[in-house]
Design a protein around this motif. Sequence first.
Motif, mmCIF file in Angstrom:
data_model
loop_
_atom_site.group_PDB
_atom_site.id
_atom_site.type_symbol
_atom_site.label_atom_id
_atom_site.label_comp_id
_atom_site.label_asym_id
_atom_site.label_seq_id
_atom_site.Cartn_x
_atom_site.Cartn_y
_atom_site.Cartn_z
ATOM 1 N N GLY A 1 0.834 -1.198 0.000
ATOM 2 C CA GLY A 1 0.000 0.000 0.000
ATOM 3 C C GLY A 1 0.867 1.246 0.000
ATOM 4 O O GLY A 1 1.988 1.238 0.508
ATOM 5 N N VAL A 2 0.345 2.317 -0.585
ATOM 6 C CA VAL A 2 1.101 3.569 -0.680
ATOM 7 C C VAL A 2 0.220 4.728 -0.232
ATOM 8 O O VAL A 2 -0.932 4.845 -0.667
ATOM 9 C CB VAL A 2 1.604 3.829 -2.112
ATOM 10 N N VAL A 3 0.765 5.578 0.643
ATOM 11 C CA VAL A 3 0.128 6.845 0.992
ATOM 12 C C VAL A 3 0.963 7.935 0.346
ATOM 13 O O VAL A 3 2.126 8.143 0.711
ATOM 14 C CB VAL A 3 0.053 7.057 2.515
ATOM 15 N N PHE A 4 0.366 8.614 -0.634
ATOM 16 C CA PHE A 4 1.106 9.602 -1.412
ATOM 17 C C PHE A 4 1.149 10.954 -0.704
ATOM 18 O O PHE A 4 0.360 11.246 0.192
ATOM 19 C CB PHE A 4 0.478 9.758 -2.800
ATOM 20 N N GLN A 5 2.078 11.786 -1.156
ATOM 21 C CA GLN A 5 2.274 13.101 -0.563
ATOM 22 C C GLN A 5 1.011 13.952 -0.661
ATOM 23 O O GLN A 5 0.682 14.696 0.258
ATOM 24 C CB GLN A 5 3.440 13.800 -1.271
ATOM 25 N N ASP A 6 0.286 13.846 -1.778
ATOM 26 C CA ASP A 6 -0.915 14.671 -1.967
ATOM 27 C C ASP A 6 -2.198 13.905 -1.627
ATOM 28 O O ASP A 6 -3.292 14.359 -1.935
ATOM 29 C CB ASP A 6 -0.977 15.191 -3.401
ATOM 30 N N TYR A 7 -2.041 12.734 -0.995
ATOM 31 C CA TYR A 7 -3.142 11.867 -0.530
ATOM 32 C C TYR A 7 -3.868 11.153 -1.668
ATOM 33 O O TYR A 7 -4.321 10.039 -1.492
ATOM 34 C CB TYR A 7 -4.158 12.631 0.327
ATOM 35 N N ALA A 8 -4.019 11.809 -2.846
ATOM 36 C CA ALA A 8 -4.624 11.183 -4.033
ATOM 37 C C ALA A 8 -5.993 10.577 -3.732
ATOM 38 O O ALA A 8 -6.336 9.495 -4.215
ATOM 39 C CB ALA A 8 -3.684 10.115 -4.607
ATOM 40 N N LEU A 9 -6.808 11.269 -2.948
ATOM 41 C CA LEU A 9 -8.171 10.813 -2.677
ATOM 42 C C LEU A 9 -9.059 11.068 -3.897
ATOM 43 O O LEU A 9 -8.811 11.979 -4.685
ATOM 44 C CB LEU A 9 -8.746 11.534 -1.460
ATOM 45 N N PHE A 10 -10.091 10.254 -4.035
ATOM 46 C CA PHE A 10 -11.044 10.445 -5.138
ATOM 47 C C PHE A 10 -12.042 11.523 -4.724
ATOM 48 O O PHE A 10 -12.835 11.323 -3.793
ATOM 49 C CB PHE A 10 -11.765 9.142 -5.457
ATOM 50 N N PRO A 11 -12.034 12.689 -5.386
ATOM 51 C CA PRO A 11 -12.868 13.804 -4.926
ATOM 52 C C PRO A 11 -14.371 13.545 -5.028
ATOM 53 O O PRO A 11 -15.155 14.142 -4.290
ATOM 54 C CB PRO A 11 -12.445 14.960 -5.837
ATOM 55 N N HIS A 12 -14.768 12.646 -5.946
ATOM 56 C CA HIS A 12 -16.192 12.393 -6.167
ATOM 57 C C HIS A 12 -16.733 11.287 -5.259
ATOM 58 O O HIS A 12 -17.933 10.985 -5.316
ATOM 59 C CB HIS A 12 -16.429 12.003 -7.624
ATOM 60 N N ALA B 1 -6.740 -0.592 4.142
ATOM 61 C CA ALA B 1 -7.961 -1.398 4.016
ATOM 62 C C ALA B 1 -7.719 -2.791 3.428
ATOM 63 O O ALA B 1 -8.251 -3.782 3.953
ATOM 64 C CB ALA B 1 -8.996 -0.637 3.194
ATOM 65 N N PRO B 2 -6.906 -2.952 2.383
ATOM 66 C CA PRO B 2 -6.704 -4.306 1.814
ATOM 67 C C PRO B 2 -5.729 -5.177 2.616
ATOM 68 O O PRO B 2 -5.349 -6.246 2.145
ATOM 69 C CB PRO B 2 -6.133 -4.013 0.418
ATOM 70 N N ARG B 3 -5.336 -4.726 3.803
ATOM 71 C CA ARG B 3 -4.361 -5.437 4.643
ATOM 72 C C ARG B 3 -3.055 -5.699 3.878
ATOM 73 O O ARG B 3 -2.644 -6.858 3.669
ATOM 74 C CB ARG B 3 -4.942 -6.755 5.162
ATOM 75 N N PRO B 4 -2.352 -4.652 3.470
ATOM 76 C CA PRO B 4 -1.107 -4.846 2.708
ATOM 77 C C PRO B 4 -0.031 -5.487 3.572
ATOM 78 O O PRO B 4 0.002 -5.316 4.795
ATOM 79 C CB PRO B 4 -0.729 -3.416 2.311
ATOM 80 N N ASP B 5 0.875 -6.200 2.916
ATOM 81 C CA ASP B 5 2.038 -6.760 3.613
ATOM 82 C C ASP B 5 3.032 -5.674 3.988
ATOM 83 O O ASP B 5 3.869 -5.862 4.879
ATOM 84 C CB ASP B 5 2.743 -7.799 2.724
ATOM 85 N N LEU B 6 2.955 -4.526 3.290
ATOM 86 C CA LEU B 6 3.876 -3.430 3.532
ATOM 87 C C LEU B 6 3.166 -2.134 3.173
ATOM 88 O O LEU B 6 2.442 -2.066 2.180
ATOM 89 C CB LEU B 6 5.129 -3.582 2.652
ATOM 90 N N LEU B 7 3.374 -1.107 3.994
ATOM 91 C CA LEU B 7 2.822 0.216 3.707
ATOM 92 C C LEU B 7 3.967 1.184 3.472
ATOM 93 O O LEU B 7 4.920 1.251 4.251
ATOM 94 C CB LEU B 7 1.967 0.720 4.879
ATOM 95 N N LEU B 8 3.885 1.942 2.373
ATOM 96 C CA LEU B 8 4.866 2.967 2.044
ATOM 97 C C LEU B 8 4.228 4.339 2.221
ATOM 98 O O LEU B 8 3.120 4.573 1.751
ATOM 99 C CB LEU B 8 5.348 2.802 0.601
ATOM 100 N N LEU B 9 4.939 5.232 2.890
ATOM 101 C CA LEU B 9 4.435 6.585 3.136
ATOM 102 C C LEU B 9 5.412 7.593 2.548
ATOM 103 O O LEU B 9 6.541 7.720 3.020
ATOM 104 C CB LEU B 9 4.256 6.827 4.636
#
Length: 370
Positions: free
Chosen positions: A93-104, A162-170
């Motif tokens: 899983g990746v949490v990006f600098q700008d969050y990249a959320l879906f606005p809609h 949410a998908p239970r990743p084996d690794l999270l990148l921030l």
Amino acid sequence: MNAPFPLHRHLNVESIKVGYPVGRHVQEIVHGLTFALARGEIGCLLGPSGCGKTTVLRAIAGFESLLGGRISLGGRELSRTGFTASPETRQVGVVFQDYALFPHLSVWDNIAFGLRKLTMAERKARVDKLLSLVGLGSHARLYPHELSGGQQQRVALARALAPRPDLLLLDEPFSNLDVDLRERLALEVRDILKELGTTAVLVTHDQHEAFAIADHIGVMQNGEIVQWDTAYNLYHKPGNRFVADFIGQGVFTPGIIDLPNQQVNIELGTLPLWQGVDVCDTDQKDAHQVDVLLRADDVIHDDGSPLQAEVVRKAFRGAEFLYTLRLPSGQMLLALVPSHHNHAIGEKIGIRLGADHVVTFPAEGQASGS
């Protein structure tokens, strides 16, 4: 480089090289970088802009291929020279600098986006649990534009988990937030990751974020990890001048090591070697010039001290001032002083040495014997 710890842990990044084509050639950005994390550990790549830390993160995520080395996760090979598993197959899983959320999409739907293979009941249970975990249970039906930056960051974190990743990148996840919020959210994120037992790698240029969230920190310089250690050791036992200068706030002051008397002499006084002074060049200990690293908390304000220093600059930090002081020789020092001692620029104040662990390096320009 050789790993300073055993590999074959949950995440293994082994001697990786990453580069980009420049004309007919490839410019190497990351040079044989190695680190490893056990399951549930949080690591951080810390360094200035351009040192290659984000490139390493992109290689772990599968966005960049390797020129050399190997990346594995949970015993499964993700990358090697000539092979790169696609990002969607990596369980990363990746949490990006700008969050990249879906606005809609609402907060609830953003978090549920990667859970389409689950039944509706399973999706609801997972999303509701994460909403509770990140403290946004009452915000489920709001949209990203209706949230603060800190709340958006929590949604991005919940969606990645949410998908239970084996690794999270921030990837610099707190850079868009104000300074006071960054450290508080970093501590909250650490609590969440520890509660879930999630292995994670954070990339940042902010040492306060790194200290707040990570179990192990790799300080990077020019595409390499120059020291992989705990926050405490990076601060108190920096492995070289770059780490000493990059971590914390401090200055180098000239000193002379007097080995027969087991002491280091500096302008502020004498430091006995048994007091915890680390001499980083053991071949040059006997009465030679060194640079002594003094942190701001090594210099104590003392009205009764005969040693006076002039206040050159001051920065108010609420509970304390960070003073820049000039000694009679012209040598500059930093000192943290409780804020009820509000001294004016140009005023002279008494100081004394309060260091119980000082690190020394061979004086600049002196040949190293190591």
